[in-house]
Every structure is written in C-alpha cells, then in structure tokens.
Write a protein that holds these residues in place. Structure first.
Motif, PDB file in Angstrom:
ATOM      1  N   LEU A 152       0.742  -1.118   0.122  1.00 14.54           N
ATOM      2  CA  LEU A 152      -0.158  -0.122   0.013  1.00 14.54           C
ATOM      3  C   LEU A 152       0.806   1.168  -0.012  1.00 14.54           C
ATOM      4  O   LEU A 152       1.429   1.282   1.096  1.00 14.54           O
ATOM      5  CB  LEU A 152      -0.782   0.204   1.239  1.00 14.54           C
ATOM      6  CG  LEU A 152      -1.918  -1.235   1.570  1.00 14.54           C
ATOM      7  CD1 LEU A 152      -2.441  -1.056   2.735  1.00 14.54           C
ATOM      8  CD2 LEU A 152      -2.922  -1.434   0.162  1.00 14.54           C
ATOM      9  N   GLU A 153       1.005   2.021  -1.015  1.00 13.58           N
ATOM     10  CA  GLU A 153       1.833   3.214  -1.220  1.00 13.58           C
ATOM     11  C   GLU A 153       1.267   4.288  -0.357  1.00 13.58           C
ATOM     12  O   GLU A 153       0.218   4.528  -0.477  1.00 13.58           O
ATOM     13  CB  GLU A 153       2.059   3.617  -2.737  1.00 13.58           C
ATOM     14  CG  GLU A 153       3.259   4.541  -2.976  1.00 13.58           C
ATOM     15  CD  GLU A 153       3.143   4.768  -4.429  1.00 13.58           C
ATOM     16  OE1 GLU A 153       4.160   5.695  -4.768  1.00 13.58           O
ATOM     17  OE2 GLU A 153       2.513   4.106  -5.323  1.00 13.58           O
ATOM     18  N   GLY A 154       2.132   4.932   0.425  1.00 13.22           N
ATOM     19  CA  GLY A 154       1.911   5.783   1.214  1.00 13.22           C
ATOM     20  C   GLY A 154       1.890   7.238   0.836  1.00 13.22           C
ATOM     21  O   GLY A 154       1.652   8.113   1.485  1.00 13.22           O
ATOM     22  N   GLY A 155       2.249   7.592  -0.424  1.00 19.14           N
ATOM     23  CA  GLY A 155       2.628   8.817  -0.982  1.00 19.14           C
ATOM     24  C   GLY A 155       3.662   9.367  -0.010  1.00 19.14           C
ATOM     25  O   GLY A 155       4.656   8.921   0.179  1.00 19.14           O
ATOM     26  N   PRO A 156       3.228  10.754   0.235  1.00 22.08           N
ATOM     27  CA  PRO A 156       4.331  11.433   1.094  1.00 22.08           C
ATOM     28  C   PRO A 156       4.607  10.819   2.276  1.00 22.08           C
ATOM     29  O   PRO A 156       5.685  11.206   3.005  1.00 22.08           O
ATOM     30  CB  PRO A 156       3.824  12.973   1.207  1.00 22.08           C
ATOM     31  CG  PRO A 156       2.487  13.013   0.335  1.00 22.08           C
ATOM     32  CD  PRO A 156       2.042  11.561   0.096  1.00 22.08           C
ATOM     33  N   SER A 157       3.645   9.992   3.001  1.00 18.85           N
ATOM     34  CA  SER A 157       4.070   9.461   4.199  1.00 18.85           C
ATOM     35  C   SER A 157       4.554   8.010   4.160  1.00 18.85           C
ATOM     36  O   SER A 157       5.205   7.594   3.144  1.00 18.85           O
ATOM     37  CB  SER A 157       2.582   9.235   4.959  1.00 18.85           C
ATOM     38  OG  SER A 157       1.696   8.836   4.501  1.00 18.85           O
ATOM     39  N   ALA A 158       4.252   7.132   5.141  1.00 19.59           N
ATOM     40  CA  ALA A 158       5.062   5.902   5.009  1.00 19.59           C
ATOM     41  C   ALA A 158       4.364   4.939   4.091  1.00 19.59           C
ATOM     42  O   ALA A 158       2.938   4.854   4.224  1.00 19.59           O
ATOM     43  CB  ALA A 158       5.116   5.238   6.439  1.00 19.59           C
ATOM     44  N   ASP A 159       5.008   3.813   3.720  1.00 18.85           N
ATOM     45  CA  ASP A 159       4.418   2.734   2.751  1.00 18.85           C
ATOM     46  C   ASP A 159       4.266   1.542   3.806  1.00 18.85           C
ATOM     47  O   ASP A 159       4.724   1.549   4.976  1.00 18.85           O
ATOM     48  CB  ASP A 159       5.442   2.270   1.991  1.00 18.85           C
ATOM     49  CG  ASP A 159       5.626   3.412   0.510  1.00 18.85           C
ATOM     50  OD1 ASP A 159       6.893   3.246   0.245  1.00 18.85           O
ATOM     51  OD2 ASP A 159       4.781   4.086   0.435  1.00 18.85           O
TER      52      ASP A 159
END
Length: 297
Positions: free
Chosen positions: A248-255
């Motif tokens: 699940l890609e977290g974008g600017p935050s954590a994956d």
C-alpha cells in the motif's frame, strides 16, 4: 497499524537484507562457499541468511559480510538497520527516505516477484512512458536539479525490463480506474502517447490491462485506494518461493506492507471483485485508444 500483529516479527526486513547480501556477493563474483569461508560461516548458515530463514541475524555477521563485499559505510549502516528491524515484533514498513533507490524495499520485492496484480488510479510505473514518468517525478520532486530528475526517470525505465525481458518476464495484471485516463499528466500530447503505449503493452502475452469504469461505482461500497499484490511463484518443489505480500503506497508518508495471510486474501478477493466489474481486455484497449485520440483532436 501493524502488518503482522504484536506477537510476530515481519519477514520483510529479513527478505530485503538477504536479497541485498546475495546480490552484493554475486556482484563481487563470489560463490556462496567462498563468501561463507571468508566470513567464517557455514555454507548452510550463509544460505539461510540470504534466503531470510534466520529469525535473528547477527549484527556482527552482517558487518563482516559487508566488509568482505566492499560495501560502503552508508549501505552497511542500512544493512545493519534491516537486521535490527527484523527482530522487532509488531513491525511494519515505514521507511520514508531511509533507503536510496538502489536499496529500496519495494523495488527489491518487485524485481523478485513472478506476478503482480495492481489496482491504480494512475498509469503504473512499469508501464509509463519516459515523458509521463518525467511529468510525475518532476511534480513530486519539484526542488530536484534536472540531472537528478533525469536519473530518477532513467531508473524507472530500467525497472520496466522485468516486463519486457525475453526470459521469464513478469506476469502483470493492471486494474486501472478510468480516472487515470482523464487526469492530465504533463500535457495532452504526453497523455495521448501514454495511452497508446499502454494499449500496445496490453497486447503482450504476460500483460493484462482492464479499465474499471466510472459506471462500476465503488467496489464493496468503499473507497479502497490503490494497492499491489506481489506473488513470488513457486520453487523447484512446487512450494511458494515466498509468501505473497500486499503493498500500500503511502504517498508522502509511510508505505505499508501486509503479510498476514488473511489480510493478503482480502486483497485477492478485492482484486477479483474489481476485475469482475471492469471492462474486458478488448473493450479496455479500445477505450484507451479512443481517449488517446481525444487528446490529439
């Protein structure tokens, strides 16, 4: 949330560490026998480290192997961090900027996978044109120097070789939300070329692209977000080479990486539900070409 629960440690750091050590050893031209002898380990012991079968990797062994392989200090520190994280219970991946492009959790997993099932609302990276990728990367790394953008684009294009290589290409199934066709990345010319490229790539025997139309509404009545299911195939005895994983890609935050069997199964079921309400391959390809023409009008 934890991807593995409070009573067990994730295998992901062990997998990444083992993969890094194996690839570095091979890059130095050392056999596993030679490396084990230099590190004063048994061949079976080093094999267990490289295949993530050791629950607690010893820090001194990681440092010794890195020294033998000529690994630079920053990469050695990252390898040690992986060994430390492999022992943490209730761990989940939240690397952020911890790893460089050459020491990246997802890229390593992707390169080792035999099959990916991707649901996305943007053209997946493995099927992007260089111009589309440049537009995306330039927007995210807005403050980067042009030469750094060039390097990131180059790395992304190189990653795509796993889809087009002649020997055992990656099996790729893309479930693409229709919004990705209409969200302009770059400019109309970039979009037209990207959609035509996607239509052509969908003709490869190992690539499937299905568009999930607006008319299908929300699967299961929820906004589930983007995800990737990574399957690693089977070994020579027909056993799973590695357990499947959901990314699940977290974008600017954590994956986030999900490993528990019941969590992974839910995403297989979600992918099946999206697939059922998506256009078939031919209609999807026709739609891609039709929207591409609209950008050229």
């Amino acid at each position: 949330m934890s991807s593995t629960g409070e009573d067990e440690a994730s295998t992901l750091p062990r997998r990444q560490l083992g993969r890094f050590l194996r690839e570095t050893r091979e890059g130095q031209g050392l056999t596993i026998d030679q490396a084990a002898q230099l590190a004063e380990l048994s061949k079976s012991g080093l094999h267990r480290i490289e295949t993530a079968q050791v629950a607690k990797v010893k820090i001194r062994e990681v440092k010794a192997l890195c020294e033998i392989y000529g690994v630079d200090p920053p990469a050695t520190r990252r390898a040690v961090e992986l060994a430390e994280q492999a022992q943490v219970k209730g761990w989940y991946t939240a690397f952020g900027g911890l790893f460089t492009d050459t020491f990246n959790m997802y890229v390593g997993l992707e390169a080792s996978a035999r099959r990916l099932v991707i649901y996305h609302e943007q053209i997946p990276r493995l099927l992007q044109t260089a111009s589309y990728a440049r537009a995306v990367i330039s927007a995210f790394y807005a403050d980067d120097a042009p030469e750094h953008i060039d390097r990131r684009v180059e790395l992304r294009m190189k990653r795509q070789a796993i889809v087009t290589r002649k020997s055992r290409p990656l099996e790729l199934e893309v479930l693409l939300h229709e919004s990705a066709l209409h969200r302009v990345i770059g400019c109309p010319r970039v979009m037209a070329a990207q959609l035509r490229h996607l239509a052509e790539m969908s003709k490869l025997p190992n690539v499937t692209v299905r568009v999930h139309p607006y008319a299908a509404g929300m699967v299961w009545g929820i906004l589930h977000g983007q995800f990737v299911v990574l399957d690693f195939g089977v070994d020579h005895k027909g056993r799973p080479a590695e357990p499947p994983i959901v990314f699940l890609e977290g974008g600017p935050s954590a994956d986030v990486y999900l490993e528990k069997a019941d969590e992974v199964r839910k995403y297989y079921e979600l992918a099946a539900a999206i697939r059922t309400s998506s256009l078939d391959e031919t209609r999807s390809r026709d739609l891609l070409r039709r929207v591409a023409r609209s950008y050229e009008a």
